[in-house]
Design a protein around this motif. Structure first.
Motif, short mmCIF file in Angstrom:
data_model
loop_
_atom_site.label_atom_id
_atom_site.label_comp_id
_atom_site.label_asym_id
_atom_site.label_seq_id
_atom_site.Cartn_x
_atom_site.Cartn_y
_atom_site.Cartn_z
N GLY A 194 0.78 -1.22 0.00
CA GLY A 194 0.00 0.00 0.00
C GLY A 194 0.82 1.28 0.00
N LEU A 195 2.06 1.19 0.43
CA LEU A 195 2.92 2.37 0.43
C LEU A 195 3.51 2.66 -0.95
N ILE A 196 3.53 1.66 -1.83
CA ILE A 196 4.20 1.81 -3.13
C ILE A 196 3.25 1.63 -4.31
N LEU A 197 2.56 0.50 -4.35
CA LEU A 197 1.81 0.15 -5.56
C LEU A 197 0.72 1.12 -6.00
N ALA A 211 2.38 10.54 5.37
CA ALA A 211 0.96 10.92 5.44
C ALA A 211 0.81 12.43 5.30
N TRP A 212 1.60 13.18 6.03
CA TRP A 212 1.54 14.64 5.95
C TRP A 212 1.85 15.12 4.53
N GLY A 213 2.91 14.59 3.95
CA GLY A 213 3.33 15.02 2.62
C GLY A 213 2.33 14.69 1.54
N ARG A 214 1.77 13.49 1.60
CA ARG A 214 0.85 13.06 0.54
C ARG A 214 -0.57 13.60 0.75
N PHE A 215 -0.96 13.87 1.97
CA PHE A 215 -2.25 14.53 2.20
C PHE A 215 -2.13 16.04 1.98
N GLY A 216 -0.91 16.58 2.21
CA GLY A 216 -0.73 18.02 2.17
C GLY A 216 0.00 18.54 0.95
N PRO A 217 1.28 18.91 1.12
CA PRO A 217 1.99 19.66 0.07
C PRO A 217 2.32 18.88 -1.20
N ALA A 218 2.38 17.57 -1.16
CA ALA A 218 2.79 16.82 -2.36
C ALA A 218 1.86 15.64 -2.64
N PRO A 219 0.58 15.91 -2.86
CA PRO A 219 -0.34 14.79 -3.13
C PRO A 219 -0.13 14.25 -4.53
N PHE A 220 -0.64 13.06 -4.76
CA PHE A 220 -0.58 12.44 -6.09
C PHE A 220 -1.76 12.94 -6.92
N THR A 221 -1.70 14.16 -7.41
CA THR A 221 -2.77 14.67 -8.25
C THR A 221 -2.19 15.14 -9.57
N GLY A 222 -2.97 15.08 -10.60
CA GLY A 222 -2.49 15.43 -11.94
C GLY A 222 -2.65 16.81 -12.27
N ASP A 259 -0.61 4.11 -10.38
CA ASP A 259 -1.60 5.19 -10.54
C ASP A 259 -3.03 4.65 -10.46
N ILE A 260 -3.22 3.74 -9.50
CA ILE A 260 -4.55 3.21 -9.21
C ILE A 260 -4.84 3.54 -7.75
N ALA A 261 -5.71 4.47 -7.52
CA ALA A 261 -6.09 4.92 -6.17
C ALA A 261 -4.87 5.34 -5.35
N PRO A 262 -4.07 6.29 -5.87
CA PRO A 262 -2.88 6.72 -5.13
C PRO A 262 -3.17 7.35 -3.78
N ALA A 263 -4.41 7.72 -3.53
CA ALA A 263 -4.78 8.25 -2.21
C ALA A 263 -4.62 7.21 -1.11
N LEU A 264 -4.48 5.94 -1.51
CA LEU A 264 -4.27 4.88 -0.51
C LEU A 264 -2.90 4.96 0.14
N VAL A 265 -1.95 5.63 -0.49
CA VAL A 265 -0.60 5.74 0.09
C VAL A 265 -0.64 6.47 1.43
N PRO A 266 -1.19 7.69 1.52
CA PRO A 266 -1.22 8.33 2.83
C PRO A 266 -2.15 7.63 3.83
#
Length: 127
Positions: free
Chosen positions: A61-64, A116-127, A69-76
């Motif tokens: 869940g931290l990588i895949l 979690a902080w980085g992916r929810f906040g300043p560096a999310p996986f968004t296009g 690029d399938i539900a990257p919100a699962l990383v945080p």
């Protein structure tokens, strides 16, 4: 920032993979005899194996999700779950007087909190 988050996720995934493999596939008696494995003496086999499977899922869940690029919100979300797991590990090792492992779990918790902080906040996986 993105590179730092990927590096932290990779390191944490490697830790989760190693812990997951050992807890899932190594007999409980062998784990109990290992340094830092004393907590398994009072835990049931099913509990130890369940923790192992959760750690294997965390490694994935931290990588895949981001890599594929399938539900990257699962990383945080996975990182937050790892924080909770590490709180439990810290309590367990603290009760056994294993301060060294409490500090190690605190380091893993800090990595997960950063992800979690980085992916929810300043560096999310968004296009």
């Amino acid at each position: 920032m993105n590179l730092a988050l990927w590096i932290c996720a990779g390191l944490l995934a490697a830790v989760a993979l190693a812990g997951g493999i050992s807890k899932t596939f190594v007999p409980k008696e062998t784990l109990a005899a290992a340094h830092g494995g004393g907590w398994t003496e009072d835990a049931g086999v099913g509990f130890v194996k369940t923790l192992g499977v959760l750690e294997l899922l965390a490694a994935l869940g931290l990588i895949l999700p981001a890599a594929l690029d399938i539900a990257p919100a699962l990383v945080p979300v996975t990182a937050v779950c790892w924080v909770l797991l590490m709180i439990g590990a810290m309590v367990t090792h603290g009760r056994l007087g294993e301060a060294r492992f409490v500090l190690l779990n605190l380091a893993y918790l800090a990595l997960a909190a950063f992800i979690a902080w980085g992916r929810f906040g300043p560096a999310p996986f968004t296009g």
